[in-house]
Design a protein around this motif. Structure first.
Motif, PDB file in Angstrom:
ATOM      1  N   ALA A 182      35.509  55.411  34.071  1.00 28.36           N
ATOM      2  CA  ALA A 182      36.138  54.279  33.385  1.00 28.36           C
ATOM      3  C   ALA A 182      37.019  53.499  34.338  1.00 28.36           C
ATOM      4  CB  ALA A 182      36.953  54.779  32.213  1.00 28.36           C
ATOM      5  N   ALA A 183      37.742  54.237  35.148  1.00 29.54           N
ATOM      6  CA  ALA A 183      38.661  53.560  36.064  1.00 29.54           C
ATOM      7  C   ALA A 183      37.905  52.811  37.142  1.00 29.54           C
ATOM      8  CB  ALA A 183      39.602  54.575  36.681  1.00 29.54           C
ATOM      9  N   THR A 184      36.880  53.462  37.688  1.00 34.88           N
ATOM     10  CA  THR A 184      36.184  52.838  38.810  1.00 34.88           C
ATOM     11  C   THR A 184      35.321  51.670  38.363  1.00 34.88           C
ATOM     12  OG1 THR A 184      34.455  54.467  38.563  1.00 34.88           O
ATOM     13  CG2 THR A 184      36.112  54.891  40.248  1.00 34.88           C
ATOM     14  N   GLU A 185      34.835  51.748  37.091  1.00 33.26           N
ATOM     15  CA  GLU A 185      33.918  50.709  36.664  1.00 33.26           C
ATOM     16  C   GLU A 185      34.554  49.766  35.651  1.00 33.26           C
ATOM     17  OE1 GLU A 185      31.060  53.583  35.604  1.00 33.26           O
ATOM     18  OE2 GLU A 185      29.739  53.092  37.249  1.00 33.26           O
ATOM     19  N   ALA A 186      35.874  49.774  35.612  1.00 35.86           N
ATOM     20  CA  ALA A 186      36.566  48.900  34.667  1.00 35.86           C
ATOM     21  C   ALA A 186      36.383  47.455  35.074  1.00 35.86           C
ATOM     22  CB  ALA A 186      38.046  49.240  34.652  1.00 35.86           C
ATOM     23  N   PRO A 187      36.185  46.575  34.073  1.00 33.40           N
ATOM     24  CA  PRO A 187      36.022  45.166  34.403  1.00 33.40           C
ATOM     25  C   PRO A 187      37.311  44.567  34.948  1.00 33.40           C
ATOM     26  CG  PRO A 187      36.116  45.477  32.024  1.00 33.40           C
ATOM     27  CD  PRO A 187      36.131  46.817  32.642  1.00 33.40           C
ATOM     28  N   ALA A 188      37.171  43.473  35.661  1.00 32.06           N
ATOM     29  CA  ALA A 188      38.356  42.798  36.197  1.00 32.06           C
ATOM     30  C   ALA A 188      39.248  42.344  35.046  1.00 32.06           C
ATOM     31  CB  ALA A 188      37.907  41.598  37.009  1.00 32.06           C
ATOM     32  N   ALA A 189      40.559  42.260  35.325  1.00 32.28           N
ATOM     33  CA  ALA A 189      41.508  41.918  34.273  1.00 32.28           C
ATOM     34  C   ALA A 189      41.205  40.572  33.632  1.00 32.28           C
ATOM     35  CB  ALA A 189      42.915  41.918  34.844  1.00 32.28           C
ATOM     36  N   SER A 190      40.524  39.704  34.369  1.00 31.56           N
ATOM     37  CA  SER A 190      40.220  38.382  33.836  1.00 31.56           C
ATOM     38  C   SER A 190      39.020  38.412  32.889  1.00 31.56           C
ATOM     39  CB  SER A 190      39.942  37.431  34.997  1.00 31.56           C
ATOM     40  OG  SER A 190      38.881  37.970  35.777  1.00 31.56           O
ATOM     41  N   SER A 191      38.262  39.510  32.926  1.00 32.34           N
ATOM     42  CA  SER A 191      37.063  39.604  32.097  1.00 32.34           C
ATOM     43  C   SER A 191      37.433  39.654  30.622  1.00 32.34           C
ATOM     44  CB  SER A 191      36.288  40.862  32.482  1.00 32.34           C
ATOM     45  OG  SER A 191      35.400  41.206  31.464  1.00 32.34           O
ATOM     46  N   GLN A 192      36.548  39.105  29.797  1.00 31.18           N
ATOM     47  CA  GLN A 192      36.813  39.160  28.345  1.00 31.18           C
ATOM     48  C   GLN A 192      36.658  40.581  27.813  1.00 31.18           C
ATOM     49  OE1 GLN A 192      33.794  37.582  25.690  1.00 31.18           O
ATOM     50  NE2 GLN A 192      32.465  37.147  27.448  1.00 31.18           N
ATOM     51  N   TYR A 193      36.110  41.501  28.635  1.00 33.05           N
ATOM     52  CA  TYR A 193      35.946  42.886  28.209  1.00 33.05           C
ATOM     53  C   TYR A 193      37.042  43.804  28.755  1.00 33.05           C
ATOM     54  CZ  TYR A 193      31.429  40.950  27.021  1.00 33.05           C
ATOM     55  OH  TYR A 193      30.441  40.164  26.494  1.00 33.05           O
ATOM     56  N   ALA A 194      38.025  43.209  29.396  1.00 32.03           N
ATOM     57  CA  ALA A 194      39.104  44.017  29.972  1.00 32.03           C
ATOM     58  C   ALA A 194      40.096  44.450  28.891  1.00 32.03           C
ATOM     59  CB  ALA A 194      39.832  43.214  31.042  1.00 32.03           C
ATOM     60  N   VAL A 195      40.694  45.612  29.083  1.00 36.87           N
ATOM     61  CA  VAL A 195      41.742  46.085  28.174  1.00 36.87           C
ATOM     62  C   VAL A 195      43.074  45.672  28.787  1.00 36.87           C
ATOM     63  CG1 VAL A 195      42.786  48.098  27.080  1.00 36.87           C
ATOM     64  CG2 VAL A 195      40.313  48.028  27.474  1.00 36.87           C
ATOM     65  N   THR A 196      43.827  44.874  28.058  1.00 41.23           N
ATOM     66  CA  THR A 196      45.067  44.327  28.626  1.00 41.23           C
ATOM     67  C   THR A 196      46.321  44.831  27.927  1.00 41.23           C
ATOM     68  OG1 THR A 196      44.761  42.421  27.208  1.00 41.23           O
ATOM     69  CG2 THR A 196      43.982  42.214  29.483  1.00 41.23           C
ATOM     70  N   GLU A 197      46.170  45.318  26.697  1.00 44.54           N
ATOM     71  CA  GLU A 197      47.330  45.791  25.935  1.00 44.54           C
ATOM     72  C   GLU A 197      47.135  47.258  25.582  1.00 44.54           C
ATOM     73  OE1 GLU A 197      49.952  43.908  24.870  1.00 44.54           O
ATOM     74  OE2 GLU A 197      49.213  42.088  25.841  1.00 44.54           O
ATOM     75  N   PRO A 209      30.865  50.250  16.791  1.00 43.04           N
ATOM     76  CA  PRO A 209      30.644  49.367  15.629  1.00 43.04           C
ATOM     77  C   PRO A 209      31.030  47.917  15.932  1.00 43.04           C
ATOM     78  CG  PRO A 209      31.698  51.391  14.942  1.00 43.04           C
ATOM     79  CD  PRO A 209      31.740  51.377  16.440  1.00 43.04           C
ATOM     80  N   SER A 210      30.144  47.021  15.568  1.00 36.51           N
ATOM     81  CA  SER A 210      30.336  45.615  15.957  1.00 36.51           C
ATOM     82  C   SER A 210      31.425  44.904  15.170  1.00 36.51           C
ATOM     83  CB  SER A 210      29.017  44.862  15.794  1.00 36.51           C
ATOM     84  OG  SER A 210      28.652  44.878  14.428  1.00 36.51           O
ATOM     85  N   LYS A 211      31.800  45.455  14.007  1.00 34.49           N
ATOM     86  CA  LYS A 211      32.782  44.751  13.175  1.00 34.49           C
ATOM     87  C   LYS A 211      34.218  44.914  13.677  1.00 34.49           C
ATOM     88  CE  LYS A 211      30.552  44.231   8.688  1.00 34.49           C
ATOM     89  NZ  LYS A 211      30.533  44.665   7.276  1.00 34.49           N
ATOM     90  N   ASN A 212      34.405  45.767  14.674  1.00 32.06           N
ATOM     91  CA  ASN A 212      35.751  45.922  15.219  1.00 32.06           C
ATOM     92  C   ASN A 212      36.171  44.661  15.982  1.00 32.06           C
ATOM     93  OD1 ASN A 212      36.484  48.594  14.447  1.00 32.06           O
ATOM     94  ND2 ASN A 212      34.964  49.366  15.892  1.00 32.06           N
ATOM     95  N   ASP A 213      37.490  44.499  16.167  1.00 35.06           N
ATOM     96  CA  ASP A 213      37.941  43.352  16.953  1.00 35.06           C
ATOM     97  C   ASP A 213      37.638  43.602  18.434  1.00 35.06           C
ATOM     98  OD1 ASP A 213      40.311  44.659  18.274  1.00 35.06           O
ATOM     99  OD2 ASP A 213      40.858  44.930  16.168  1.00 35.06           O
ATOM    100  N   GLN A 214      37.687  42.544  19.218  1.00 28.73           N
ATOM    101  CA  GLN A 214      37.254  42.629  20.615  1.00 28.73           C
ATOM    102  C   GLN A 214      38.107  43.604  21.423  1.00 28.73           C
ATOM    103  OE1 GLN A 214      34.331  41.177  21.559  1.00 28.73           O
ATOM    104  NE2 GLN A 214      34.605  42.490  23.345  1.00 28.73           N
ATOM    105  N   ALA A 215      39.404  43.648  21.151  1.00 25.01           N
ATOM    106  CA  ALA A 215      40.285  44.549  21.915  1.00 25.01           C
ATOM    107  C   ALA A 215      39.879  46.006  21.682  1.00 25.01           C
ATOM    108  CB  ALA A 215      41.739  44.336  21.495  1.00 25.01           C
ATOM    109  N   THR A 216      39.554  46.335  20.425  1.00 21.50           N
ATOM    110  CA  THR A 216      39.119  47.701  20.093  1.00 21.50           C
ATOM    111  C   THR A 216      37.789  48.009  20.765  1.00 21.50           C
ATOM    112  OG1 THR A 216      40.252  47.513  17.975  1.00 21.50           O
ATOM    113  CG2 THR A 216      38.636  49.277  18.175  1.00 21.50           C
ATOM    114  N   LYS A 217      36.894  47.023  20.726  1.00 25.99           N
ATOM    115  CA  LYS A 217      35.577  47.238  21.334  1.00 25.99           C
ATOM    116  C   LYS A 217      35.693  47.415  22.851  1.00 25.99           C
ATOM    117  CE  LYS A 217      33.595  43.761  18.890  1.00 25.99           C
ATOM    118  NZ  LYS A 217      32.613  42.893  18.246  1.00 25.99           N
ATOM    119  N   ASN A 218      36.580  46.676  23.455  1.00 28.30           N
ATOM    120  CA  ASN A 218      36.776  46.814  24.902  1.00 28.30           C
ATOM    121  C   ASN A 218      37.291  48.204  25.256  1.00 28.30           C
ATOM    122  OD1 ASN A 218      36.009  44.184  25.056  1.00 28.30           O
ATOM    123  ND2 ASN A 218      38.046  43.360  25.502  1.00 28.30           N
ATOM    124  N   ALA A 219      38.248  48.683  24.454  1.00 31.83           N
ATOM    125  CA  ALA A 219      38.790  50.025  24.705  1.00 31.83           C
ATOM    126  C   ALA A 219      37.713  51.074  24.478  1.00 31.83           C
ATOM    127  CB  ALA A 219      39.991  50.272  23.793  1.00 31.83           C
TER     128      ALA A 219
END
Lengths: 474, 302
Positions: A64-79, A360-370
């Motif tokens: 997870a750490a090595t393949e984490a998307p860049a912070a600017s990515s919409q799939y990044a976990v920021t919070e 599950p697709s109905k989750n919000d994006q932040a949850t899906k990213n995590a």
């Protein structure tokens, strides 16, 4: 007036009754509640374990750490975020679950995972579908039984993982082909392989040496094998079955049909080939073995336990079961347990069992990213061998078999070598929205034919009619 | 001239009554009547529980149930549920009455025995079902072990079509019979001893006293037990789910289990809905008929 009141009361009683009849929903909810209670215990255990094993926590960088998307990515976990993972790993695997979750939680600062034991795959399925329909109470990530993926994907339940894979550059080519195909529906990956198993024949190796027999590679050689391994009492009843076939789960007998060239779902997707001459011939052959006392057709709610006990008590030479129970059989048998490939035919293909991981697709994006971060970790190379080693499921990645851990695994469990050599002929199960309904009908008829005295051809005719109707209407 | 109130007192009184029952009514509407309306709507769609969208399919599901492949399942579930209901009614009514007659003594020993008979009602069905799975196990169950002691062959209680329903009834009957006994006992106590004394003076036998006094005087209780047991047995689910899973070969596939498997196993909410409505109508008719018949045959004079 009195009559009207009586009718009104009657109506009200019946109406209230129907409220109670919505058994599916309430049952699902009940199980979820139970699961939630279990989850609380699991989480508490995880917390305790976290405290006690803090020192032992790995400092290795994780997938997870090595393949984490860049912070600017919409799939990044920021919070910082806490997510739930629904699983079906029973009590005997709870320490592994605690260890893996703990390792992930310590490997980064933003995501806290809570592991929730829901129950078996059916319970997970019910809870997941109910939560999806309600649009609330969904987990961030969950295990899912492979054959359900098609229905889930048709209904938009799982998130399309392609963008996540592309964004993170996650290595999915390392998974065995059949396993990654099982995660794909109509060309799109909706899941990744997690705890994967396949079918196998467990047999009494000591007795095999004594009788000088081997588990046949071909279906047509089963007669001689069963005759040699079955033992009868003086009164003609069976003392030791040559084999036990689990009638409660079609996974264990469907390849007997498919490897003879039979299509369970024809290319038109609306009919089955089970009623063909070949299909009837296979059923008649198995029935003949049952009638001769060679085979025990295990069906019913307690059939799995009964089958295992027969094998442990040496009342069966062999049983068809899942590779994930290898450790259980070895631990409980006082003889050497062998593992063989299921008898084949023109082909010797087998099918993937076990579970996949979906978001599950109905989750919000932040949850899906995590959830994606945790999913990568669970399926990553670092923990893949740990799952295989401690749960009895198969390693899902080709590369781990070449590592020191992989070599050591095979030294300890040499019976798995045959499975590993054939990973490429372990295929996904049939993905059809009507598959679950179809197999319910098939299992029911197969058990009736094998156990009761019925006209096989007319029963198969009825079965095929029902199956075709289900396939056509799904 | 006296000023006329804005709202008539009678209307005001009715309004206050309505306000008092409104909370209960809201719950009833939200959790019972609305789902039923929704159920009717779903029965005309192709909704499969997972899909976000669905389409109206007219009478397709109704035709499937009453004039298609669903008819077979409907009739099978009807038959299985009817057999189960008759079985549980017999156990609760006849067994409960018999036990009540036997235990109708009021001393310490009988109190303990009554408690023993009644206690299974408090055991969770799921726990009891798991225990019964092992008691009735073909290979290692105690029932077959006892059979073997007297030279009887082992019976596949749960796995055979002929005995699976008996197994379910053994479990539910074991839990229900004590309840029937307690209800009958409490009713028997309330029967005036004057009737029995008068009958004794007239030289009535024990059987005559039972059939001419006890049984008629217990008819309201019998009606109560009949209706409540009938409704609960028609809704049976948990014991079937754990003990037999509707099998073998649908021989214990009762109505509610079939509805559940359509909705939660096959995801066919459309088919589950149409079956649930058929079930609802059936219960409505049978319950109304029961009340109609009972008006003529139940004696409320005690």
């Amino acid at each position: 007036m009195k009559k009207a009141l009586a009718i009104l009361l009657t109506g009200a009683m019946a109406v209230t009754l129907l409220g109670g009849c919505s058994g599916g929903g309430s049952t699902g909810g009940g199980k979820t509640t139970t699961a939630a209670a279990t989850a609380a215990a699991t989480t508490a255990a995880a917390t305790t374990a976290a405290a006690t094993t803090a020192a032992a926590a790995s400092s290795d960088t994780t997938a997870a750490a090595t393949e984490a998307p860049a912070a600017s990515s919409q799939y990044a976990v920021t919070e910082p975020i806490t997510i739930q993972w629904w699983h079906a790993l029973e009590d005997q695997y709870s320490q592994t679950v605690v260890d893996v979750v703990d390792e992930f939680n310590k490997s980064q600062d933003l995501i806290t995972v809570e592991a929730v034991y829901i129950g078996n795959y059916s319970a997970v399925n019910e809870a997941l579908v109910a939560a999806h329909a309600a649009g609330t109470g969904l987990p961030a990530i969950t295990v899912a039984n492979g054959p359900n993926l098609a229905t889930y994907a048709e209904g938009g339940l799982p998130e399309n993982l392609e963008p996540y894979i592309a964004d993170s550059g996650y290595d999915v080519d390392d998974f065995a082909k059949g396993m990654i195909d099982a995660c794909t529906y109509q060309g799109t990956r909706f899941a990744l392989p997690f705890l994967i198993s396949t079918q196998t024949v467990y047999y009494n190796k000591d007795l095999a040496k004594e009788l000088n027999v081997t588990v046949p590679e071909k279906f047509e050689d089963m007669d001689a094998f069963l005759e040699a391994t079955t033992e009868f009492n003086a009164d003609g009843t069976t003392k030791r079955y040559g084999a036990i076939i689990p009638g409660w789960d079609n996974n264990y007998f469907e390849t007997l049909f498919q490897n003879q060239g039979l299509k369970l779902v024809n290319d038109d997707q609306i009919s089955t080939d089970l009623g063909s001459e070949k299909g009837i011939e296979i059923v008649k052959k198995i029935k003949e073995w049952c009638e001769k006392g060679y085979i025990y057709w295990a069906s019913g709610t307690n059939a799995s336990s009964i089958m295992r006990q027969h094998f442990i008590d040496k009342e069966a030479f062999s049983v068809f079961h899942t590779t994930s129970l290898y450790d259980t059989y070895v631990d409980r048998c006082d003889f050497e347990v062998g593992m063989a490939w299921l008898p084949g035919g023109d082909t010797k293909n087998q099918e993937i069992g076990g579970s996949l991981l979906i978001i599950p697709s109905k989750n919000d994006q932040a949850t899906k990213n995590a959830a994606w971060q945790f999913l990568m970790f669970l399926c990553g190379k670092d923990v893949n061998m740990k799952w295989a080693d401690e749960t009895g499921y198969l390693p899902t990645r080709n590369s781990v078999l070449k590592t020191d851990e992989g070599v050591e695994f095979l030294e300890r469990k040499p019976e798995f070598e045959n499975i590993f050599k054939n990973l490429d002929i372990i295929y996904p199960k049939i993905q059809h929205p009507g598959w679950s309904q179809m197999t319910s009908i098939w299992k029911s008829y197969m058990s009736e034919i094998m156990i009761e005295d019925v006209d096989i051809e007319s029963k198969i005719e009825d079965m095929v009619e029902e199956i075709n109707e289900v396939l056509e209407d799904s | 001239m006296e000023k006329k109130p804005l709202i008539k007192p009678r209307t005001m009184s009715a309004f206050k009554d309505f306000i008092c029952v409104a909370p209960a009514l809201i719950f009833l509407v939200v959790f019972t009547y609305y789902p039923i309306c929704k159920l009717v709507q779903i029965s005309f769609t192709d909704w499969n529980l997972i899909n976000e969208t669905w389409q109206y399919v007219g009478l397709k599901n109704w035709i499937w149930l009453f004039n298609g492949s669903g008819t077979k399942y409907l009739l099978n579930s009807l038959k299985v549920t009817a057999i189960y209901t008759v079985g549980e009614l017999s156990i609760t009514l006849i067994g409960g009455m018999a036990l009540a007659l036997i235990f109708n003594r009021f001393n310490r020993a009988f109190s303990i025995m009554r408690a023993v008979v009644f206690v299974p009602k408090y055991v969770a069905m799921s726990s009891a079902a798991v225990v019964f799975l092992w008691i009735l196990d073909k290979e290692h169950g105690i029932v077959n072990y006892l059979f073997s002691l007297v030279g009887l062959p082992a019976v596949d209680w749960i796995g055979s079509r002929g005995t699976a329903m008996i197994s379910v009834l053994l479990l539910t009957g074991w839990r229900a019979v004590g309840y029937g006994m307690m209800i009958y006992l409490s009713a028997m106590i309330s029967i005036s001893s004057d009737y029995y004394e008068a009958a004794a003076l007239d030289g009535a036998s024990a059987a005559q006293r039972f059939f001419k006094i006890t049984l008629p005087m217990l008819s309201p209780t019998t009606l109560f037990l009949f209706v409540t047991t009938f409704l609960s047995s028609m809704k049976v689910f948990q014991s079937v789910d754990i003990l037999t899973g509707g099998g073998p070969y649908r021989s214990t596939e009762v109505f509610v289990y079939k509805i559940y498997s359509y909705a939660m196993v096959d995801f066919r909410m459309d088919r589950a809905s149409v079956m649930a409505i058929a079930f609802f109508i059936l219960l409505l008719v049978v319950t109304a008929s029961t009340f109609k018949i009972s008006n003529k045959n139940v004696h409320y004079d005690s």
